[in-house]
Scaffold this active site. Structure first.
Site, short mmCIF file in Angstrom:
data_model
loop_
_atom_site.label_atom_id
_atom_site.label_comp_id
_atom_site.label_asym_id
_atom_site.label_seq_id
_atom_site.Cartn_x
_atom_site.Cartn_y
_atom_site.Cartn_z
N HIS A 1 0.83 -1.21 0.00
CA HIS A 1 0.00 0.00 0.00
C HIS A 1 0.87 1.26 0.00
O HIS A 1 2.05 1.21 0.32
CB HIS A 1 -0.91 0.04 1.24
CG HIS A 1 -0.15 0.15 2.53
ND1 HIS A 1 0.55 -0.90 3.09
CD2 HIS A 1 0.05 1.20 3.36
CE1 HIS A 1 1.12 -0.51 4.21
NE2 HIS A 1 0.84 0.76 4.40
N ASP B 1 0.54 5.03 1.89
CA ASP B 1 -0.20 5.49 3.07
C ASP B 1 -1.33 6.45 2.70
O ASP B 1 -1.13 7.41 1.94
CB ASP B 1 0.73 6.21 4.06
CG ASP B 1 1.71 5.25 4.71
OD1 ASP B 1 1.38 4.06 4.84
OD2 ASP B 1 2.81 5.69 5.10
N HIS C 1 4.75 0.15 0.20
CA HIS C 1 5.51 -0.64 1.17
C HIS C 1 4.66 -1.76 1.75
O HIS C 1 3.42 -1.75 1.61
CB HIS C 1 6.11 0.24 2.26
CG HIS C 1 5.10 1.06 3.02
ND1 HIS C 1 4.56 2.22 2.52
CD2 HIS C 1 4.53 0.87 4.23
CE1 HIS C 1 3.70 2.72 3.39
NE2 HIS C 1 3.65 1.91 4.45
N ARG D 1 5.50 6.16 14.13
CA ARG D 1 5.42 6.71 12.77
C ARG D 1 4.94 8.16 12.80
O ARG D 1 3.92 8.46 13.43
CB ARG D 1 4.47 5.87 11.92
CG ARG D 1 4.51 6.25 10.45
CD ARG D 1 3.61 5.35 9.63
NE ARG D 1 2.38 6.05 9.29
CZ ARG D 1 1.40 5.54 8.53
NH1 ARG D 1 1.52 4.31 8.05
NH2 ARG D 1 0.33 6.23 8.25
C1 SIN Z 1 3.16 1.01 7.87
O1 SIN Z 1 2.53 0.62 6.90
O2 SIN Z 1 3.24 2.20 8.15
C2 SIN Z 1 3.88 0.01 8.75
C3 SIN Z 1 5.20 -0.36 8.20
C4 SIN Z 1 5.95 -1.27 9.12
O3 SIN Z 1 5.53 -1.48 10.26
O4 SIN Z 1 6.99 -1.77 8.71
#
Ligand code: SIN
Length: 286
Positions: free
Chosen positions: A102, A104, A262, A277
C-alpha cells in the site's frame, strides 16, 4: 552519534533505497543537512538511518522540516504525542498493521508526502519492511498501457480497511491484534486520484493505485475494474522494483509516499515489534 557534518549516502539495491550516515536526527537540521537528506529522498525514494536516539518531540521536529504533520484518522497515537502514531504487534498477536502492499492514506484528498518510521522494539528475526519503486513500475509498462492508464482516474477510500462494514480489514483483524484501529462511517468517503501521477518535485510519472485503498476506476464498476487493477497490483510489486529493509532498534526509514508502496512482513509470531510513525502531509495528486 555524530554531529551533523558530512552526510554520506549508500545505495541498498538496484531499484530504490539508500542508507544515510553522518547525521543525528535528534539535533536540529542545518540547511545543508536538510538539503542533502531531501535530495537523497527524491533520488532513492526511501532512505534509512541507523542508531538514532530520538524523543517523540525530536521525531516530530525532524518530520516538520519536510512539511506539516498528517495525523492518521483511525490509528492511535503515542500517549501525549498526537502526531506520533504507534504501530505495534504483541507476542500473542497473529495480525500486524500494514501487512499488504500500500501507499499510506491515499483515501485522503492530499495523501502524505511521506512517513518516517522509527524502530523502538524489533523481533530477533523477521519483521522487515519491503518497498517498491512506482517510477520503475510505470516506466516498465508498454506505451499502449501507459496511454490507457494516463486517461484514467481511480476512486480511493478507506472503507475496505476502516469501514463499519463487518468485512472491513479492521473489523476482521482487530480481534487478532492488540493494535486496534478505529472503524468509522467516514471511511466510506471517496476521493478521486489519477492512476498515473506526476511527482510534484521530480516531475517523473509514477503508478498510483494500491490494493489497500483503490476501489475502482472512475466511471467503471468494481467488477469491470478488478481484472486490470489486479494485474497492476501484481506488476507494481515485481521483485525487480523492490528493496527490503531489516530493522534494528533505533533504525529509521523515511519513504516518499508519492513514488513508493511498502509492505510490513508478518513473519515473527511470538515476538514483539513496536514502531513510531510520523507522517508528513502531501499535496493533491495530479
Ligand atoms: C506502515 O505501513 O506504516 C507500517 C510499516 C511497518 O511497520 O513496517
Amino acid at each position: 552519534m555524530q554531529a551533523n557534518g558530512k552526510i554520506s549516502v549508500k545505495r541498498l539495491s538496484g531499484a530504490l533505497g539508500a542508507e544515510i550516515c553522518g547525521v543525528d536526527l535528534a539535533k536540529p537540521l542545518g540547511n545543508d543537512s536538510f538539503t542533502a537528506i531531501h535530495q537523497a529522498l527524491l533520488d532513492h525514494c526511501v532512505i534509512f538511518f541507523r542508531d538514532q536516539v530520538m524523543t517523540p518531540d525530536q521525531h516530530v521536529a525532524f518530520a516538520r522540516r519536510f512539511g506539516p504533520i498528517s495525523i492518521h484518522p483511525y490509528a492511535a497515537a503515542v500517549e501525549g504525542h498526537p502526531e506520533v502514531m504507534r504501530v505495534f504487534k504483541e507476542k500473542e498477536d497473529k495480525v500486524n498493521f500494514g501487512g499488504g502492499w500500500h501507499s499510506d492514506m491515499t483515501f485522503l484528498e492530499k495523501p502524505p508526502l511521506g512517513s518516517i518510521l522509527y524502530a523502538k522494539e524489533v523481533p530477533p528475526y523477521g519483521g522487515d519492511t519491503m518497498f517498491a519503486n512506482q517510477y520503475l513500475a510505470y516506466d516498465a509498462l508498454s506505451d499502449g498501457m501507459k496511454k490507457t492508464l494516463e486517461s484514467l482516474n481511480a476512486v480511493h477510500s478507506a472503507n475496505a480497511q476502516y469501514g463499519v462494514d463487518g468485512r472491513s480489514e479492521a473489523n476482521k483483524n482487530n480481534a487478532k491484534r492488540s493494535m486496534k484501529p478505529a472503524t468509522s462511517e467516514d471511511a466510506a468517503e471517496e476521493v478521486i486520484h489519477p492512476v498515473v501521477r506526476t511527482h510534484p518535485e521530480t516531475g517523473r510519472k509514477t503508478l498510483y493505485v494500491n490494493v489497500g485503498f483503490t476501489q475502482r476506476f472512475e466511471g467503471w464498476t468494481k467488477k469491470e475494474s478488478q481484472p486490470l487493477l489486479r494485474w497492476l497490483y501484481e506488476h507494481c510489486a515485481k521483485p525487480e522494483f523492490t528493496c527490503r529493509f531489516t530493522w534494528a532498534t533505533n533504525s529509521v526509514a523515511f519513504w516518499d509516499n508519492r513514488s513508493t508502496q511498502h509492505y510490513a512482513l508478518n513473519d515473527y509470531h511470538g515476538f514483539r515489534r513496536e514502531m513510531h510513525r510520523v507522517t508528513v502531509e502531501g499535496d493533491r495528486p495530479r
